[in-house]
Design a protein around this motif. Sequence first.
Motif, short mmCIF file in Angstrom:
data_model
loop_
_atom_site.label_atom_id
_atom_site.label_comp_id
_atom_site.label_asym_id
_atom_site.label_seq_id
_atom_site.Cartn_x
_atom_site.Cartn_y
_atom_site.Cartn_z
N ASP A 38 0.81 -1.23 0.00
CA ASP A 38 0.00 0.00 0.00
C ASP A 38 0.84 1.27 0.00
OD1 ASP A 38 -2.43 -1.20 -0.27
OD2 ASP A 38 -3.01 -1.05 1.83
N ARG A 39 2.07 1.17 -0.50
CA ARG A 39 2.84 2.38 -0.75
C ARG A 39 2.38 2.98 -2.08
NH1 ARG A 39 8.22 -0.83 0.87
NH2 ARG A 39 7.48 -1.95 -0.97
N VAL A 40 2.28 4.30 -2.12
CA VAL A 40 1.71 5.00 -3.27
C VAL A 40 2.83 5.67 -4.07
CG1 VAL A 40 0.04 6.74 -4.03
CG2 VAL A 40 -0.41 5.38 -1.96
N TYR A 41 2.90 5.38 -5.37
CA TYR A 41 3.93 5.91 -6.25
C TYR A 41 3.29 6.97 -7.14
CZ TYR A 41 6.56 1.93 -4.62
OH TYR A 41 7.21 1.03 -3.82
N VAL A 42 3.75 8.20 -6.99
CA VAL A 42 3.18 9.34 -7.71
C VAL A 42 4.18 9.75 -8.79
CG1 VAL A 42 2.35 11.70 -7.53
CG2 VAL A 42 1.91 10.07 -5.67
N PHE A 43 3.74 9.73 -10.04
CA PHE A 43 4.55 10.09 -11.20
C PHE A 43 4.08 11.47 -11.66
CE2 PHE A 43 6.02 8.50 -15.65
CZ PHE A 43 7.33 8.85 -15.38
#
Length: 321
Positions: A38-43
């Motif tokens: 549930d780590r969120v990767y924002v591009f």
Amino acid sequence: MVRIGSGGYVFEVVENWAKLPEGWSFFEVSGVGVDRQDRVYVFSRGKHPVTVFDRDGTLLTSWGEGVFTRPHAVTMGPDDTIYLTDDGDHTVRKCTLEGRILRTIGAPGDPAPKHSGRPFNRCTHVAVAADGALYITDGYGNARVHKFSPEGTLLFSWGEPGTDPGQFNLPHAIGVDRDGYLYVADRENHRIQVFDAKGRFETQWNNLFRPCGLFIDRRDPAGERVYIGELGPSLPVSDGVANLGARVGIYPAGTTAQQPLARLGDRFPGSEPGQFVAPHSIATDSRGDVYVGEVSWTMRGRDLTPPQELRSLSKLVRVTR
């Protein structure tokens, strides 16, 4: 707290969820993904292209500085990897979750001739099938979907410009369900086209306005769900007209035409809680919470007086299941 949605898909809107250091900015968020922890990767198109957050919005790390030309989309791989589509560089990069580049598909900075059908001219998104095969939409300068082997070898392609089944007018996003069916957001044709794994047309979903972002949630206990972000109007003739996108629709996966289970957003685009400006990318986590990345500068911010950044990332916490 503002609530949006209906039925089993009601969400609370969390404002200012992501906590960036002072002086940092997303500028605008083109892609978002969530890993198995549930780590969120924002591009984003800011100075720090990939920022990683825990589910509470605390920044864990960042990477990708100096690598990407124009970030466009995120796809999480099943092997704890991440695929990052760069339409300005005409490439897809497969990376570890720590940012090490494992493979580059496409020739950096060297696009194929426009509408030649050859990869890539401003590719847009990746779907990873159960067998590891990659399906890549291509995109702004092509009207194709390309299938690659897991190792990045081109297997075949399909599509051409047009409005008939199997033709495209900006294939912008793609997803694959458990049965191997492919869903392509055919943005400027205002539809989702559904294909089998060999690229054969199955059906299309209509009643959409510029479908832009597409994500398939396989973890919903009620069944697979297709999340579709509709971009909203861009022509003056449509300005101020209600119910023309800037929303997120939730649909049951399947090859038959179906009505949305819920639509998230307002009748009009906007920056208030519960509204969207330009939902470009969508992801869900293990609890059913939804993360929406928006290209708000491109759609609205640069036209304001003075030009200004708008909200570009939202978290929606699932209330009902």
